[in-house]
Design a protein around this motif. Sequence first.
Motif, PDB file in Angstrom:
ATOM      1  N   HIS A 282       0.811  -1.222   0.000  1.00 18.94           N
ATOM      2  CA  HIS A 282       0.000   0.000   0.000  1.00 18.94           C
ATOM      3  C   HIS A 282       0.843   1.270   0.000  1.00 18.94           C
ATOM      4  CE1 HIS A 282      -4.130  -1.524   0.426  1.00 18.94           C
ATOM      5  NE2 HIS A 282      -3.599  -2.531   1.093  1.00 18.94           N
ATOM      6  N   PHE A 283       2.097   1.179   0.489  1.00 23.25           N
ATOM      7  CA  PHE A 283       2.960   2.364   0.559  1.00 23.25           C
ATOM      8  C   PHE A 283       4.326   2.062  -0.063  1.00 23.25           C
ATOM      9  CE2 PHE A 283      -0.083   2.811   4.019  1.00 23.25           C
ATOM     10  CZ  PHE A 283      -0.542   4.121   3.832  1.00 23.25           C
ATOM     11  N   PRO A 284       4.359   1.710  -1.344  1.00 23.30           N
ATOM     12  CA  PRO A 284       5.645   1.367  -1.982  1.00 23.30           C
ATOM     13  C   PRO A 284       6.593   2.547  -2.117  1.00 23.30           C
ATOM     14  CG  PRO A 284       3.918   1.566  -3.629  1.00 23.30           C
ATOM     15  CD  PRO A 284       3.233   1.636  -2.292  1.00 23.30           C
ATOM     16  N   ASP A 285       6.074   3.754  -1.934  1.00 21.61           N
ATOM     17  CA  ASP A 285       6.922   4.941  -2.087  1.00 21.61           C
ATOM     18  C   ASP A 285       7.394   5.508  -0.747  1.00 21.61           C
ATOM     19  OD1 ASP A 285       4.368   5.682  -1.396  1.00 21.61           O
ATOM     20  OD2 ASP A 285       4.299   7.443  -2.695  1.00 21.61           O
ATOM     21  N   TYR A 286       7.169   4.756   0.357  1.00 23.19           N
ATOM     22  CA  TYR A 286       7.745   5.233   1.624  1.00 23.19           C
ATOM     23  C   TYR A 286       9.220   4.830   1.645  1.00 23.19           C
ATOM     24  CZ  TYR A 286       8.167   7.006   6.289  1.00 23.19           C
ATOM     25  OH  TYR A 286       8.544   7.792   7.362  1.00 23.19           O
ATOM     26  N   PRO A 287      10.141   5.785   1.848  1.00 24.04           N
ATOM     27  CA  PRO A 287      11.572   5.505   1.711  1.00 24.04           C
ATOM     28  C   PRO A 287      12.129   4.524   2.749  1.00 24.04           C
ATOM     29  CG  PRO A 287      11.128   7.864   1.567  1.00 24.04           C
ATOM     30  CD  PRO A 287       9.863   7.219   2.048  1.00 24.04           C
ATOM     31  N   VAL A 288      13.202   3.880   2.348  1.00 27.27           N
ATOM     32  CA  VAL A 288      14.006   3.031   3.230  1.00 27.27           C
ATOM     33  C   VAL A 288      15.317   3.755   3.479  1.00 27.27           C
ATOM     34  CG1 VAL A 288      15.150   0.793   3.493  1.00 27.27           C
ATOM     35  CG2 VAL A 288      12.970   0.949   2.255  1.00 27.27           C
ATOM     36  N   LEU A 289      15.808   3.666   4.702  1.00 32.20           N
ATOM     37  CA  LEU A 289      17.103   4.258   5.057  1.00 32.20           C
ATOM     38  C   LEU A 289      18.144   3.160   5.167  1.00 32.20           C
ATOM     39  CD1 LEU A 289      15.300   6.457   7.534  1.00 32.20           C
ATOM     40  CD2 LEU A 289      17.054   7.480   6.104  1.00 32.20           C
ATOM     41  N   LYS A 290      19.366   3.492   4.812  1.00 30.53           N
ATOM     42  CA  LYS A 290      20.462   2.526   4.858  1.00 30.53           C
ATOM     43  C   LYS A 290      21.641   3.107   5.626  1.00 30.53           C
ATOM     44  CE  LYS A 290      22.939   1.594   1.098  1.00 30.53           C
ATOM     45  NZ  LYS A 290      23.383   0.993  -0.181  1.00 30.53           N
ATOM     46  N   VAL A 291      22.172   2.316   6.561  1.00 29.92           N
ATOM     47  CA  VAL A 291      23.335   2.711   7.354  1.00 29.92           C
ATOM     48  C   VAL A 291      24.510   1.819   6.996  1.00 29.92           C
ATOM     49  CG1 VAL A 291      24.290   2.974   9.679  1.00 29.92           C
ATOM     50  CG2 VAL A 291      21.840   3.385   9.278  1.00 29.92           C
ATOM     51  N   GLN A 292      25.616   2.421   6.639  1.00 24.17           N
ATOM     52  CA  GLN A 292      26.829   1.641   6.426  1.00 24.17           C
ATOM     53  C   GLN A 292      27.500   1.382   7.772  1.00 24.17           C
ATOM     54  OE1 GLN A 292      30.650   3.284   4.953  1.00 24.17           O
ATOM     55  NE2 GLN A 292      30.468   1.840   3.252  1.00 24.17           N
ATOM     56  N   GLN A 293      27.737   0.109   8.063  1.00 22.19           N
ATOM     57  CA  GLN A 293      28.440  -0.302   9.281  1.00 22.19           C
ATOM     58  C   GLN A 293      29.813  -0.838   8.902  1.00 22.19           C
ATOM     59  OE1 GLN A 293      25.242  -3.096  10.820  1.00 22.19           O
ATOM     60  NE2 GLN A 293      26.469  -2.707  12.646  1.00 22.19           N
ATOM     61  N   LYS A 294      30.841  -0.090   9.178  1.00 27.98           N
ATOM     62  CA  LYS A 294      32.185  -0.600   8.965  1.00 27.98           C
ATOM     63  C   LYS A 294      32.543  -1.565  10.097  1.00 27.98           C
ATOM     64  CE  LYS A 294      33.811   3.425   6.375  1.00 27.98           C
ATOM     65  NZ  LYS A 294      34.787   4.542   6.318  1.00 27.98           N
ATOM     66  N   GLN A 295      33.695  -2.218   9.955  1.00 33.34           N
ATOM     67  CA  GLN A 295      34.130  -3.163  10.974  1.00 33.34           C
ATOM     68  C   GLN A 295      34.171  -2.492  12.346  1.00 33.34           C
ATOM     69  OE1 GLN A 295      38.244  -4.533  10.802  1.00 33.34           O
ATOM     70  NE2 GLN A 295      37.590  -6.608  11.302  1.00 33.34           N
ATOM     71  N   TYR A 296      33.616  -3.187  13.340  1.00 32.17           N
ATOM     72  CA  TYR A 296      33.546  -2.755  14.744  1.00 32.17           C
ATOM     73  C   TYR A 296      32.562  -1.612  14.986  1.00 32.17           C
ATOM     74  CZ  TYR A 296      37.668  -5.727  15.008  1.00 32.17           C
ATOM     75  OH  TYR A 296      38.535  -6.791  14.914  1.00 32.17           O
ATOM     76  N   GLN A 297      31.746  -1.317  14.005  1.00 29.53           N
ATOM     77  CA  GLN A 297      30.654  -0.371  14.233  1.00 29.53           C
ATOM     78  C   GLN A 297      29.376  -1.147  14.534  1.00 29.53           C
ATOM     79  OE1 GLN A 297      30.628   2.207  10.764  1.00 29.53           O
ATOM     80  NE2 GLN A 297      32.422   3.342  11.480  1.00 29.53           N
TER      81      GLN A 297
END
Length: 293
Positions: A245-260
Amino acid sequence: MEIKRQLMVHNMLPEGSDALTINSGTTHHSKQKTATVNYKGVKFTPEFIPQAYVNKKDWRQLTAKELACLAPNEDRNDFNTIYLGEIPEALQACFETLHLVESTNRDEVFDRLEKDPPAIQKATELLNEFLLPKSNSKKFNFHCIGVNHPNLELVASNTTMLAVGHKESVRKLLGLHNDGTQLMTIKTAHEFGNRISINLGKDPRYFLFVNLHLMEAYKMLQERMSADEFMAVNITNIPAYFFSHFPDYPVLKVQQKQYQYYIAATDNCFHDGSTLGNKNLDITMVYFGSFQY
């Protein structure tokens, strides 16, 4: 569609806001080509469960307005805030002695852990020192060491019905999901604390999430769906209903480097992990608790 002022992000990563990107929404897995895993002689294209939805791949940096929408305030707690940071240097050094990044499969990871009990004991002590000040209840527990192949679009799957030693290619990926169980409902999911997931692998990995409380997603569906259709929504099927129903609600992405690490109430939001683009084994350590700072 613009993101709402819902889940906040308390970001202590050295990269700051550069660690975050955002996209234009989601799509059913069948409508987007899935990357092939080709690792150490094993080659396959992962399959998803029929009702799975995945993130679109049009990632971009966040605008000032979007960052302001995610900015934390003094009301942050264990279920309304995503916490991002890096474990202490002493703990990093302890994990370095285990040489986990030299592992090429799951068995090697656990062999290295089992062969050095003193290092594991030291790591446990340092983890307790690190987590205790962040724990509301002063109680938390080790959940698992997660091991995934590189180049997976999304990583979560239900392996409870699979045989021990199953091949990775038989796993059915869940797509973006919430971690609700039979112990909770959509209305009570926020009461079950959160988790910390630490990247112990060599490559960066990614935490994907939708910055909505489960109850907000539920309310949005109530406004969009017919009364009869809405009656069927529950904690198990709400991701499929929401993304359809809400395909246009954004997704957020976090980059996790080693030990984060990230800390998130994964029962209370849609999320997943990703190793897309990676070349090496993905290794994480997860604790359950009620963490905030």
